[in-house]
Design a protein around this motif. Structure first.
Motif, mmCIF file in Angstrom:
data_model
loop_
_atom_site.group_PDB
_atom_site.id
_atom_site.type_symbol
_atom_site.label_atom_id
_atom_site.label_comp_id
_atom_site.label_asym_id
_atom_site.label_seq_id
_atom_site.Cartn_x
_atom_site.Cartn_y
_atom_site.Cartn_z
ATOM 1 N N LEU A 14 -7.025 15.618 -4.845
ATOM 2 C CA LEU A 14 -5.938 15.007 -4.086
ATOM 3 C C LEU A 14 -6.033 15.378 -2.611
ATOM 4 N N GLY A 15 -6.494 16.594 -2.341
ATOM 5 C CA GLY A 15 -6.705 16.997 -0.961
ATOM 6 C C GLY A 15 -7.755 16.144 -0.284
ATOM 7 N N GLU A 16 -8.789 15.789 -1.034
ATOM 8 C CA GLU A 16 -9.831 14.912 -0.485
ATOM 9 C C GLU A 16 -9.268 13.533 -0.163
ATOM 10 N N LEU A 17 -8.427 13.011 -1.052
ATOM 11 C CA LEU A 17 -7.811 11.706 -0.802
ATOM 12 C C LEU A 17 -6.901 11.762 0.419
ATOM 13 N N ALA A 18 -6.208 12.879 0.574
ATOM 14 C CA ALA A 18 -5.299 13.020 1.711
ATOM 15 C C ALA A 18 -6.040 13.073 3.038
ATOM 16 N N ASP A 19 -7.303 13.532 2.998
ATOM 17 C CA ASP A 19 -8.081 13.692 4.229
ATOM 18 C C ASP A 19 -8.956 12.477 4.554
ATOM 19 N N LEU A 20 -8.830 11.400 3.764
ATOM 20 C CA LEU A 20 -9.616 10.204 4.057
ATOM 21 C C LEU A 20 -9.179 9.618 5.401
ATOM 22 N N PRO A 21 -10.098 8.965 6.121
ATOM 23 C CA PRO A 21 -9.728 8.355 7.403
ATOM 24 C C PRO A 21 -8.687 7.258 7.206
ATOM 25 N N THR A 22 -7.865 7.066 8.208
ATOM 26 C CA THR A 22 -6.786 6.074 8.131
ATOM 27 C C THR A 22 -7.105 4.822 8.944
ATOM 28 N N ASP A 23 -8.379 4.552 9.128
ATOM 29 C CA ASP A 23 -8.779 3.348 9.853
ATOM 30 C C ASP A 23 -8.410 2.104 9.044
ATOM 31 N N PRO A 24 -8.071 0.993 9.710
ATOM 32 C CA PRO A 24 -7.736 -0.249 9.002
ATOM 33 C C PRO A 24 -8.875 -0.709 8.095
ATOM 34 N N ILE A 25 -8.522 -1.333 6.958
ATOM 35 C CA ILE A 25 -9.522 -1.821 6.002
ATOM 36 C C ILE A 25 -9.554 -3.345 6.061
ATOM 37 N N ALA A 26 -10.758 -3.887 5.919
ATOM 38 C CA ALA A 26 -10.979 -5.329 6.123
ATOM 39 C C ALA A 26 -10.139 -6.191 5.191
ATOM 40 N N ASP A 27 -9.993 -5.778 3.923
ATOM 41 C CA ASP A 27 -9.270 -6.629 2.968
ATOM 42 C C ASP A 27 -7.755 -6.490 3.084
ATOM 43 N N GLY A 28 -7.286 -5.759 4.084
ATOM 44 C CA GLY A 28 -5.852 -5.602 4.270
ATOM 45 C C GLY A 28 -5.243 -4.496 3.434
ATOM 46 N N GLY A 29 -6.064 -3.806 2.641
ATOM 47 C CA GLY A 29 -5.563 -2.658 1.878
ATOM 48 C C GLY A 29 -5.004 -2.990 0.525
ATOM 49 N N VAL A 30 -5.565 -4.030 -0.142
ATOM 50 C CA VAL A 30 -5.070 -4.404 -1.469
ATOM 51 C C VAL A 30 -5.186 -3.230 -2.442
ATOM 52 N N ALA A 31 -6.361 -2.578 -2.432
ATOM 53 C CA ALA A 31 -6.573 -1.455 -3.350
ATOM 54 C C ALA A 31 -5.674 -0.275 -3.008
ATOM 55 N N LEU A 32 -5.340 -0.160 -1.738
ATOM 56 C CA LEU A 32 -4.497 0.967 -1.330
ATOM 57 C C LEU A 32 -3.083 0.831 -1.870
ATOM 58 N N VAL A 33 -2.594 -0.392 -1.999
ATOM 59 C CA VAL A 33 -1.275 -0.591 -2.585
ATOM 60 C C VAL A 33 -1.274 -0.107 -4.033
ATOM 61 N N ASP A 34 -2.350 -0.425 -4.759
ATOM 62 C CA ASP A 34 -2.474 0.072 -6.133
ATOM 63 C C ASP A 34 -2.542 1.598 -6.152
ATOM 64 N N GLN A 35 -3.227 2.169 -5.179
ATOM 65 C CA GLN A 35 -3.333 3.623 -5.089
ATOM 66 C C GLN A 35 -1.972 4.251 -4.828
ATOM 67 N N ILE A 36 -1.199 3.632 -3.925
ATOM 68 C CA ILE A 36 0.144 4.124 -3.635
ATOM 69 C C ILE A 36 1.008 4.099 -4.891
ATOM 70 N N ALA A 37 0.914 3.000 -5.653
ATOM 71 C CA ALA A 37 1.711 2.874 -6.875
ATOM 72 C C ALA A 37 1.313 3.929 -7.907
ATOM 73 N N THR A 38 0.007 4.158 -8.049
ATOM 74 C CA THR A 38 -0.477 5.152 -9.016
ATOM 75 C C THR A 38 -0.056 6.554 -8.617
ATOM 76 N N LEU A 39 -0.159 6.863 -7.320
ATOM 77 C CA LEU A 39 0.250 8.188 -6.852
ATOM 78 C C LEU A 39 1.747 8.409 -7.034
ATOM 79 N N GLU A 40 2.533 7.336 -6.912
ATOM 80 C CA GLU A 40 3.964 7.464 -7.141
ATOM 81 C C GLU A 40 4.233 7.792 -8.605
ATOM 82 N N ARG A 41 3.497 7.161 -9.507
ATOM 83 C CA ARG A 41 3.643 7.478 -10.922
ATOM 84 C C ARG A 41 3.192 8.904 -11.208
ATOM 85 N N LEU A 42 2.194 9.346 -10.451
ATOM 86 C CA LEU A 42 1.689 10.700 -10.634
ATOM 87 C C LEU A 42 2.758 11.742 -10.309
ATOM 88 N N ARG A 43 3.653 11.422 -9.370
ATOM 89 C CA ARG A 43 4.732 12.349 -9.043
ATOM 90 C C ARG A 43 5.560 12.696 -10.287
#
Length: 431
Positions: free
Chosen positions: A22-51
């Protein structure tokens, strides 16, 4: 088959690896992604469930730990080492230390974990799956606290199919409240009547040299209070007597004036303990901050404003602080009890708060770090401020405290606490 201890060690290793990932994920660069971040929305949802799943896993560890400690304490009772009335004491404290929260919060979390495990399995299942938040699970426990176990399990069954995971926070909380009410309407009414006995007023620090005065009152009394204050403010505004004050400022001033009987809100007659460094006293233009004991730092300009706008009597007491650490070092005493100036010095050094790590409770006792019966000195370095709970807990078997730094040298007053499991935690006095 592996023992429980081996399973526990393996789980600890897995959690450490998960934390690193999780620390590695937190340290990923925050540069914009070409596809608009579709996968990141799924990641946000999964991390919320992880809480929620993480909270449930922590609950399991708490319940298991508590059962182990109760068994250990029962053996100590059988051996004549512990008063039977003390069984269970210190468990929430150890959980609080491990989680870096107060013992009150540690005990509350343990209570929530126990109720979810024993009486609310369906709600707990939603939490394990990450379909509801830890806050909502705690709300279910709170709203069913007055029910018998059988009634609580009935609420649990009804909530299992109520669609809590698809509801907003307010809607979900209302669903829980309504379900608990329908199961035992009479009990819900009695609970409301009992709650009125818990009315109280509390004060806590707020940012920017402010404080929050709160009143827990029966609803009709609370409504009457705010209505009266607002009506008075509106009358001053209507007659032009408000000056340049806003409606909220008038309401706040009126509250102070009516409670204290003062003519104006700034006519303070209470003792304020403001600790000033020597350079602030010698140089009127110094920007070195002081401190309002128990509330935090005060900029020099604010101190000047307080002294200029209050009618409180000003008096001085010489206190000795270390030039490097800024910690109080004066006030040695040969007496047996911590009282008088020595008690005051301990309160100031410890900022009015219990010195057990992560405990924010106010000081109620000043006690020997090394027990008096073992030769502990009645001195500033040999004493500390304690809340009632920690003053009792430190007498439990397996708890030990020792002074690491006496605060008279280049290090602040430092105390190490060792729990029955052998874990150590450090508390340092601030300047």
């Amino acid at each position: 088959m592996r023992s429980n201890g081996a399973v526990g060690e393996a789980a600890s290793d897995e959690l450490t690896a998960l934390l690193a990932r999780l620390g590695e994920l937190a340290d990923l660069p925050t540069d914009p992604i070409a596809d608009g971040g579709v996968a990141l929305v799924d990641q946000i949802a999964t991390l919320e469930r992880l809480r929620g799943a993480v909270a449930a896993a922590q609950h399991t560890a708490m319940v298991t730990f508590a059962r182990s400690q109760v068994e250990l304490q029962a053996a100590q009772v059988a051996a004549g080492q512990l008063d039977p009335r003390a069984v269970g004491r210190g468990i929430g404290d150890q959980i609080g230390l491990a989680a870096h929260v107060s013992p009150h919060v540690g005990s509350r979390r343990l209570g929530v974990a126990r109720v979810l495990a024993e009486d609310l399995p369906a709600v707990r299942g939603l939490l394990v799956a990450g379909r509801i938040s830890e806050q909502l699970a705690e709300h279910v426990v709170a709203q069913t606290s007055h029910l018998e176990p059988e009634q609580r399990r009935l609420v649990d069954k009804q909530l299992a199919g109520a669609g809590l995971e698809d509801q907003g926070r307010r809607e979900a909380e209302e669903t829980v409240k309504k379900t608990a009410y329908e199961v035992d309407r009479a009990g819900y009414v009695n609970r409301g009547r009992t709650a009125r006995k818990d009315r109280r007023v509390t004060l806590r620090p707020a940012p920017d040299t402010m404080s929050v005065l709160s009143g827990l009152l029966p609803v009709e009394q609370g409504v009457a209070c705010i209505a009266a204050l607002r009506q008075h403010a509106d009358s001053l505004i209507a007659t032009g007597e408000a000056g340049d004050r806003t409606r909220d400022q008038i309401v706040a001033d009126t509250l102070v004036e009516r409670i204290t009987g003062q003519k104006t809100a700034t006519d303070v007659t209470v003792e304020l303990e403001i600790v000033l460094p020597i350079d602030a006293l010698l140089d009127p233009d110094s920007d070195t901050p002081g401190e309002l004991v128990g509330h935090g730092p005060l900029p020099g300009d604010i101190i000047a404003d307080i002294l200029a706008t209050t009618t409180a009597k000003t008096w001085w007491r010489r206190l000795f602080a270390h030039p490097k650490t800024g910690c109080i070092v004066g006030g040695e005493s040969k007496q047996r009890f911590f009282d008088g100036l020595l008690a005051k010095l301990i309160d100031i050094r410890d900022h009015g708060r219990c010195r057990e790590p992560y405990c924010d409770a106010p000081i109620r006792h000043r006690d020997h770090i090394r027990p008096r019966r073992a030769g502990g000195p009645t001195s500033l370095s040999g004493g500390r401020g304690n809340c009632v709970r920690h003053n009792n807990t430190k007498e439990m078997p397996g708890w030990h405290h020792r002074v690491i730094h006496d605060g008279l040298g280049d290090h602040p007053h430092t105390v190490e606490a060792t729990t029955p499991t052998g874990h150590t935690y450090t508390s340092r006095a601030g300047p």
